[in-house]
Design a protein around this motif. Sequence first.
Motif, short mmCIF file in Angstrom:
data_model
loop_
_atom_site.label_atom_id
_atom_site.label_comp_id
_atom_site.label_asym_id
_atom_site.label_seq_id
_atom_site.Cartn_x
_atom_site.Cartn_y
_atom_site.Cartn_z
N GLY A 38 8.96 -10.34 49.68
CA GLY A 38 9.39 -11.48 50.13
C GLY A 38 9.38 -12.11 51.71
N GLY A 39 9.93 -11.07 52.30
CA GLY A 39 9.96 -11.24 53.69
C GLY A 39 8.52 -10.95 54.49
N MET A 40 7.86 -10.34 53.85
CA MET A 40 6.41 -9.96 54.50
C MET A 40 5.48 -11.20 54.22
N SER A 41 5.81 -11.82 52.94
CA SER A 41 5.06 -12.89 52.69
C SER A 41 5.30 -14.32 53.56
N TRP A 42 6.68 -14.40 54.01
CA TRP A 42 7.08 -15.40 54.59
C TRP A 42 6.53 -15.12 56.24
N MET A 43 6.51 -13.94 56.40
CA MET A 43 6.01 -13.65 57.96
C MET A 43 4.49 -13.98 58.04
N VAL A 44 3.77 -13.73 56.92
CA VAL A 44 2.34 -13.94 56.94
C VAL A 44 2.13 -15.34 56.74
N LEU A 45 2.76 -16.06 56.08
CA LEU A 45 2.61 -17.64 56.11
C LEU A 45 2.96 -18.18 57.37
N PHE A 46 3.95 -17.59 58.28
CA PHE A 46 4.29 -18.27 59.45
C PHE A 46 3.15 -17.86 60.58
N ALA A 47 2.57 -16.60 60.31
CA ALA A 47 1.53 -16.09 61.09
C ALA A 47 0.32 -17.29 61.03
N VAL A 48 -0.11 -17.60 59.47
CA VAL A 48 -1.16 -18.25 59.30
C VAL A 48 -1.01 -19.93 59.53
N LEU A 49 0.19 -20.21 59.56
CA LEU A 49 0.44 -21.68 59.76
C LEU A 49 0.56 -21.99 61.38
N LEU A 50 1.00 -21.29 61.85
CA LEU A 50 1.27 -21.35 63.73
C LEU A 50 0.61 -20.71 64.36
N ALA A 51 -0.67 -19.93 64.13
CA ALA A 51 -1.47 -19.33 65.00
C ALA A 51 -2.44 -20.35 65.47
N PRO A 52 -2.13 -20.55 66.84
CA PRO A 52 -2.90 -21.27 67.55
C PRO A 52 -4.39 -21.29 67.61
N GLY A 53 -5.00 -22.23 67.79
CA GLY A 53 -6.36 -22.57 67.45
C GLY A 53 -6.85 -23.95 68.39
N THR A 54 -8.21 -24.41 68.17
CA THR A 54 -8.45 -25.50 68.77
C THR A 54 -9.26 -26.43 67.57
N ALA A 55 -8.97 -27.57 67.88
CA ALA A 55 -9.48 -28.54 66.65
C ALA A 55 -10.98 -29.01 67.14
N LEU A 56 -11.76 -28.51 66.10
CA LEU A 56 -13.19 -28.74 66.18
C LEU A 56 -13.97 -28.61 67.42
N GLY A 57 -13.59 -27.39 68.14
CA GLY A 57 -14.24 -27.14 69.50
C GLY A 57 -13.71 -27.82 70.68
N ASP A 58 -12.72 -28.70 70.44
CA ASP A 58 -12.21 -29.43 71.72
C ASP A 58 -10.87 -28.70 71.98
N PRO A 59 -10.88 -27.89 73.44
CA PRO A 59 -9.71 -27.11 73.59
C PRO A 59 -8.46 -27.74 73.95
N SER A 60 -8.51 -29.24 74.23
CA SER A 60 -7.52 -29.70 74.68
C SER A 60 -6.51 -30.22 73.32
N GLU A 61 -7.28 -30.20 72.22
CA GLU A 61 -6.41 -30.70 70.85
C GLU A 61 -6.19 -29.28 70.15
N LEU A 62 -4.71 -29.07 69.90
CA LEU A 62 -4.42 -27.77 69.39
C LEU A 62 -4.45 -28.08 67.59
N ALA A 63 -4.83 -26.82 66.94
CA ALA A 63 -4.64 -27.04 65.66
C ALA A 63 -4.72 -25.49 65.06
N PRO A 64 -3.94 -25.32 63.90
CA PRO A 64 -3.86 -24.03 63.36
C PRO A 64 -5.25 -23.41 63.28
N ALA A 65 -5.06 -21.92 63.60
CA ALA A 65 -6.48 -21.35 63.17
C ALA A 65 -6.74 -21.27 62.04
N SER A 66 -6.04 -21.24 61.00
CA SER A 66 -6.39 -21.30 59.82
C SER A 66 -7.26 -22.57 59.42
N ILE A 67 -6.82 -23.85 59.96
CA ILE A 67 -7.59 -24.89 59.62
C ILE A 67 -9.04 -24.85 60.43
#
Length: 89
Positions: A38-67
């Motif tokens: 349960g604790g590990m699944s919560w941390m994995v979900l946290f990491a997947v949802l909130l890992a920073p990425g960029t939206a469609l190659g535009d570095p000025s817009e943040l989006a989760p890396a999973s998206i």
Amino acid sequence: MVKDVPPADLPMYAYLGGAVLVLVLWILVARVLPKPLGGMSWMVLFAVLLAPGTALGDPSELAPASISVVYAVMMKDYAGAVAICCRYW
């Protein structure tokens, strides 16, 4: 409900609010799971949802890396999806 929020900030507020809502609801699911899982699944979900990425190659817009990974797979850019995974996770 969002008339006082600047249009430029609305996507970030929606993203963070949705992520917090999902994590709070996942606590209910994690309670049912065995203790370490349960604790590990919560941390994995946290990491997947909130890992920073960029939206469609535009570095000025943040989006989760999973998206970004899902978008790359949908566009059949498998090399790009693997590159995103290796860069952020």
